[in-house]
Write a protein that holds these residues in place. Structure first.
Motif, PDB file in Angstrom:
ATOM      1  N   GLY A  86      13.590  -3.229  -3.651  1.00 33.65           N
ATOM      2  CA  GLY A  86      13.315  -4.624  -3.311  1.00 33.65           C
ATOM      3  C   GLY A  86      14.293  -5.622  -3.900  1.00 33.65           C
ATOM      4  N   PHE A  87      15.149  -5.234  -4.846  1.00 33.80           N
ATOM      5  CA  PHE A  87      16.062  -6.188  -5.476  1.00 33.80           C
ATOM      6  C   PHE A  87      17.201  -6.589  -4.533  1.00 33.80           C
ATOM      7  CE2 PHE A  87      13.670  -5.468  -9.146  1.00 33.80           C
ATOM      8  CZ  PHE A  87      14.088  -6.300 -10.192  1.00 33.80           C
ATOM      9  N   ALA A  88      17.698  -5.617  -3.723  1.00 35.79           N
ATOM     10  CA  ALA A  88      18.762  -5.935  -2.762  1.00 35.79           C
ATOM     11  C   ALA A  88      18.255  -6.933  -1.730  1.00 35.79           C
ATOM     12  CB  ALA A  88      19.252  -4.661  -2.080  1.00 35.79           C
ATOM     13  N   LEU A  89      17.027  -6.725  -1.234  1.00 34.58           N
ATOM     14  CA  LEU A  89      16.421  -7.645  -0.263  1.00 34.58           C
ATOM     15  C   LEU A  89      16.292  -9.038  -0.869  1.00 34.58           C
ATOM     16  CD1 LEU A  89      13.379  -7.057   2.030  1.00 34.58           C
ATOM     17  CD2 LEU A  89      13.299  -8.922   0.398  1.00 34.58           C
ATOM     18  N   ALA A 140       9.442  -9.835   4.412  1.00 31.49           N
ATOM     19  CA  ALA A 140       9.258  -9.832   2.958  1.00 31.49           C
ATOM     20  C   ALA A 140       8.201 -10.840   2.529  1.00 31.49           C
ATOM     21  CB  ALA A 140      10.586 -10.143   2.280  1.00 31.49           C
ATOM     22  N   PHE A 141       8.221 -12.027   3.144  1.00 32.06           N
ATOM     23  CA  PHE A 141       7.289 -13.068   2.722  1.00 32.06           C
ATOM     24  C   PHE A 141       5.867 -12.823   3.208  1.00 32.06           C
ATOM     25  CE2 PHE A 141      11.065 -15.174   1.452  1.00 32.06           C
ATOM     26  CZ  PHE A 141      10.691 -16.110   0.497  1.00 32.06           C
ATOM     27  N   SER A 142       5.696 -11.832   4.063  1.00 34.62           N
ATOM     28  CA  SER A 142       4.323 -11.478   4.446  1.00 34.62           C
ATOM     29  C   SER A 142       3.632 -10.736   3.307  1.00 34.62           C
ATOM     30  CB  SER A 142       4.332 -10.609   5.718  1.00 34.62           C
ATOM     31  OG  SER A 142       4.914  -9.351   5.426  1.00 34.62           O
ATOM     32  N   GLY A 178      11.238  -7.198  -4.873  1.00 35.33           N
ATOM     33  CA  GLY A 178      11.236  -6.469  -6.147  1.00 35.33           C
ATOM     34  C   GLY A 178      11.160  -7.324  -7.393  1.00 35.33           C
ATOM     35  N   PRO A 179      12.060  -8.310  -7.596  1.00 30.64           N
ATOM     36  CA  PRO A 179      12.052  -9.093  -8.840  1.00 30.64           C
ATOM     37  C   PRO A 179      10.724  -9.810  -9.069  1.00 30.64           C
ATOM     38  CG  PRO A 179      14.106  -9.412  -7.649  1.00 30.64           C
ATOM     39  CD  PRO A 179      13.196  -8.643  -6.739  1.00 30.64           C
TER      40      PRO A 179
END
Length: 901
Positions: free
Chosen positions: A67-70, A97-99, A105-106
């Motif tokens: 999730g950090f790359a996203l 992602a915002f769903s 990740g962070p």
């Protein structure tokens, strides 16, 4: 991805809810495509060109934690060309992602303990948002945290502190991205989807425009309650972090840089992260002289007004207000803590700010927070940002003030000019004065004043140059009321005046604000207790100043409220110089001023000419009882202290300083003292004399004592307090208290002179002596003999007209009233030679050669020593002097008959 978007947008109704099994599969699939190598491979494919040109963006593809790359890549969405395939890819990834923020990740890594602590990692929505249908309820994680933060805002200065620094950073970062694109804020998107179609259908998503549109319609009665509640939470966050205000930051980016409004370092970022500070900084920068030629763009100016308006309507956009006014809001304004329509919560707080009831007043911290919001809103520059005020005063704005609509500032000034007019409606008056209460305490809130006086306010009155700063290196605090008080005093300082532009602006402003005591902070603050004691019953707000002036010279008032007495004294001196400050008088006397005093009314400072003109026209047909009452009121005030008679003070300042400095400010004593100087010069030949200007004003002041009318006879003693005190018994005994005027009271005492006590006799004799020296100061003689003076003595000197009237050939022809006064004056002169100045002047040499005891050898010295005595020696002295009459007066036979010899 299209199929995923369709599935995650489902679930807004019971019939469209995903089954638990389907929801789990969708979740697992999203995790896979966003956290494994396929996501990074796709990103490299779709954003190949962008990655080559941006090293920081290239670094995102090296992150290996899930999730950090996203999370890293979607931060660059706004930097990518909107029409590119890279932007389309990142935008769709953002929505996925915002769903569910567990995909980011962070956020999950750095906020895990917070999510556990607040139970924000459960699959069911928080009870506070019951009824809000959100697909993939894992997406409520961030919403759950925001709700906790907003609730914490009532008790904590930094509500975000409960998250810890790392989690706080992630929450604000995500909130900023959500605010940019309405679709990314999933809870808000679903709760406000219908309202978006209703109010903002034509507003494109992106750059925060949809959120701004919804906020502007927040108070519409058709707005969904749940949508409104979520908007309230977002409003609080935007107040905390100006970067959520995307339309403002985008439109004003050049200005933010030019005026150095964005935090320059980490310390400033911590202190000045709030939207209020950014708005103040932009406003200040636009008004700095060096930026006058390069004003904010139209887009930036529009966004500044929009966000000022939002802050007036939505009090939660001001974090300090939420924190410091929580109790007041719950207690007086909004029991449920909801945002009330159009900003009425803020106006409720403003109403309590000006309350004189201590149990109803705001705390100091809350008052400061309200002041800050009013300052940010900058209502003086554009009153339309305050929808409550605008709605309440619409009739006046479109009616009586329509011609002043050249600017919002001019319209607001017009409203104030009409505050006591028949056109003013109570609700408009109330809202207008609530706003003016704060404008009267911060000199920067009046744009015309700020522009005209900025330099002088800084150089003369210690104002801050950059007024938006809350902290500065010199540790100075911009005391708005003190700056205004300084400017007010300087506007009437003739020795060191303000510039013409600034002075005129200050006086015009003070003319408008003089309608209410609470709009002059130095007086209201100093006189709060005095107002409660003397003016709390049956006194209208517009009459409070008059009430204070009626009482402030009493010994009790001076003793109890010394500071208030000082402030009223200063203001009354200014009124004496500038009649327009006496709002009640100028309004009530407008017909008389228009007919007789117009030549003075248009002067910037009339120096008391208008009031003098009104006094001289009390008998005009335009004069009303109300106008006469106000004129009498100020005449009465000016009788107590010579400083309140501007022309008298100015003309006689040096004479008073030289001869009468021991009499302090008592005008009656000052008049007596100056008159004595004149008598000794004219009659006794003393070298010391008054200046010509002072002689003229002394006559005016003396006659004012006699001529002033009293609405209440109890105040008649104020015409000459010392005389009234020393003659109090005689006034009652001889029924002189039934007289209508002070002049009639004096005449009554003169008729009973021989029966007066020594102290009273001395006071009356002084007036007789002054009028004998100058017959033009004998108002009784002048009034009752006006016809005969014109007929028989037109060519005589006005100061010695009595000599003409007492001529044997003339006195028998006088009208009855005039003859009575003339005979009375002749009897007075017969009993004391000092009342015959012509005789004393003519016979000075003869008197000095008479055989008298050695102590009477000098005529001047003897008279000064004996003028207040009735000793046997002095009676003998008078008799000898009186014998000279047979040699110097052609009318001797008649006068001896009067004397009864």
């Amino acid at each position: 991805m299209s199929i995923l978007e369709c599935l995650q947008d489902a679930g807004v109704s019971e019939s469209a809810t995903l089954s638990e099994q389907c929801e789990q599969v969708v979740w697992e699939f999203k995790v896979k495509i966003t956290q494994d190598e396929r996501f990074i491979t796709a990103a490299k494919q779709y954003c190949e060109e962008e990655l080559k040109g941006n090293a920081a963006m290239q670094t995102c593809t090296t992150h290996t934690q899930p999730g950090f790359a996203l999370s890293c890549l979607i931060e660059f969405t706004k930097n990518v060309t909107e029409t590119s395939k890279c932007h389309a890819f990142l935008a769709r990834t953002e929505r996925l992602a915002f769903s569910d923020f567990r995909l980011v990740g962070p956020f999950i890594t750095k906020c895990r303990s917070v999510l556990d602590q607040f139970k924000c990692n459960v699959l069911t929505p928080d009870p506070a948002h019951k009824g809000v249908r959100v697909a993939h309820t894992q997406g409520m994680a961030l919403e759950c945290i925001l709700d906790k933060v907003v609730k914490n805002a009532k008790t904590q200065a930094d509500a975000l502190a409960i998250l810890g620094e790392e989690c706080k950073h992630e929450v604000l970062r995500l909130a900023e991205m959500q605010a940019d694109d309405f679709h990314l804020d999933r809870p808000l998107f679903f709760a406000c989807r219908q309202d978006r179609e209703r109010f903002c259908k034509d507003v494109p998503s992106g750059q925060g425009k949809v959120f701004e549109c919804l906020m502007q319609n927040r108070n519409d009665k058709f707005m969904d309650t749940q949508c409104g509640n979520l908007l309230a939470e977002r409003a609080y966050l935007m107040g905390r972090d100006y970067r959520m205000a995307h339309p403002l930051t985008k439109a004003c980016q050049p200005e933010l840089t030019r005026y150095k409004c964005e935090p320059q370092n980490q310390i400033e970022a911590a202190a000045h992260f709030h939207l209020a500070w950014i708005l103040l900084c932009l406003e200040n920068g636009a008004n700095q002289p060096e930026h006058k030629e390069l004003q904010p763009s139209k887009e930036c100016a529009h966004e500044m007004i929009t966000h000022r308006q939002m802050m007036m309507q939505h009090f939660r956009m001001a974090p300090e207000l939420v924190l410091n006014c929580a109790q007041e809001i719950d207690k007086w304004c909004s029991p449920r803590g909801d945002i009330e329509a159009e900003g009425r919560t803020l106006h409720c707080l403003m109403e309590h700010a000006e309350s004189r009831n201590e149990s109803q007043k705001l705390s100091a911290q809350c008052l400061q927070a309200v002041q800050q919001v009013v300052k940010v809103a900058d209502i003086g520059r554009n009153y339309k940002v305050d929808k409550v005020l605008y709605g309440s005063c619409r009739a006046l704005i479109d009616g009586a003030c329509a011609q002043d609509a050249v600017s919002e500032t001019a319209t607001l000034t017009c409203l104030m000019r009409n505050v006591d007019s028949p056109d003013m409606v109570p609700d408009c008056e109330k809202r207008l004065l609530e706003v003016q209460y704060f404008m009267a305490r911060d000199w920067t809130l009046d744009p015309a004043l700020y522009e005209a006086c900025h330099g002088e306010a800084v150089s003369r009155c210690s104002a801050l140059d950059n007024w938006h700063q809350q902290h500065n290196t010199d540790n100075t605090v911009d005391r708005g009321p003190q700056v205004l008080a300084c400017l007010y005093r300087s506007a009437y300082d003739e020795k060191d005046p303000l510039s013409e532009k600034c002075g005129t602006q200050v006086r015009q402003l003070l003319h408008v604000r003089a309608v209410r005591v609470n709009l002059i902070p130095e007086i209201e603050d100093a006189c709060r207790d005095a107002l409660s004691e003397f003016c709390s019953h049956n006194v209208k707000p517009s009459e409070e100043m008059m009430c204070l002036q009626n009482n402030f010279e009493t010994d009790n008032f001076k003793r109890k409220y010394a500071q208030c007495h000082g402030e009223i004294t200063k203001f009354t001196e200014m009124q004496a110089k500038d009649t327009k400050l006496n709002n009640l008088l100028t309004r009530a006397c407008k017909p008389v001023i228009s007919a007789h005093c117009q030549q003075f009314a248009f002067e910037d400072i009339d120096h008391g000419d208008v009031l003098e003109c009104l006094v001289n026209n009390k008998d005009s047909k335009e004069m009303t009882s109300k106008c006469r009452s106000y004129v009498n009121h100020f005449e009465l005030i000016s009788l107590r202290d010579y400083h309140f008679s501007y022309k008298f003070q100015k003309a006689c300042a040096s004479d008073i300083q030289e001869n009468c400095r021991d009499h302090q400010n008592d005008k009656g004593e000052i008049i007596r003292c100056l008159s004595e100087v004149r008598f000794e010069h004219k009659v006794l030949g003393a070298q010391k004399d008054l200046t010509d200007e002072c002689k003229k004003q002394l006559k005016v002041a003396y006659l004012q004592q006699e001529q002033v009318e009293f609405d209440d006879k109890e105040h008649m003693a104020d015409a000459d307090p010392k005389l009234s005190q020393k003659c109090s018994k005689e006034i009652v005994h001889f029924k002189c208290n039934t007289a209508e005027t002070f002049e009639d009271t004096i005449e009554c005492l003169r008729l009973n002179f021989e029966s007066l006590g020594p102290e009273c006799k001395s006071m009356i004799f002084y007036r007789e002596k002054i009028e004998a020296v100058d017959n033009s100061m004998d108002d009784e003689l002048q009034k009752k003999c006006r016809y005969d003076i014109g007929k028989f003595c037109a060519n005589s000197d006005a100061e010695n007209v009595l000599e003409c009237l007492t001529n044997t050939k003339i006195v028998r022809l006088l009208q009855r009233e005039c003859k009575g006064v003339v005979k009375e004056r002749m009897q007075e002169s017969a009993r004391d030679v000092r009342l015959r100045p012509q005789l004393l002047t003519s016979c000075r040499k003869e008197a000095e050669t008479l055989s008298m005891p050695s102590r009477f050898s000098s005529f001047d010295r003897n008279l000064r020593r004996l003028r207040q005595t009735t000793t046997p020696d002095y009676i003998k002295f008078q008799t000898i002097l009186a014998s000279c009459v047979t040699f110097v007066d052609d009318n001797a036979e008649f006068e001896w008959d009067v004397l009864g010899v």
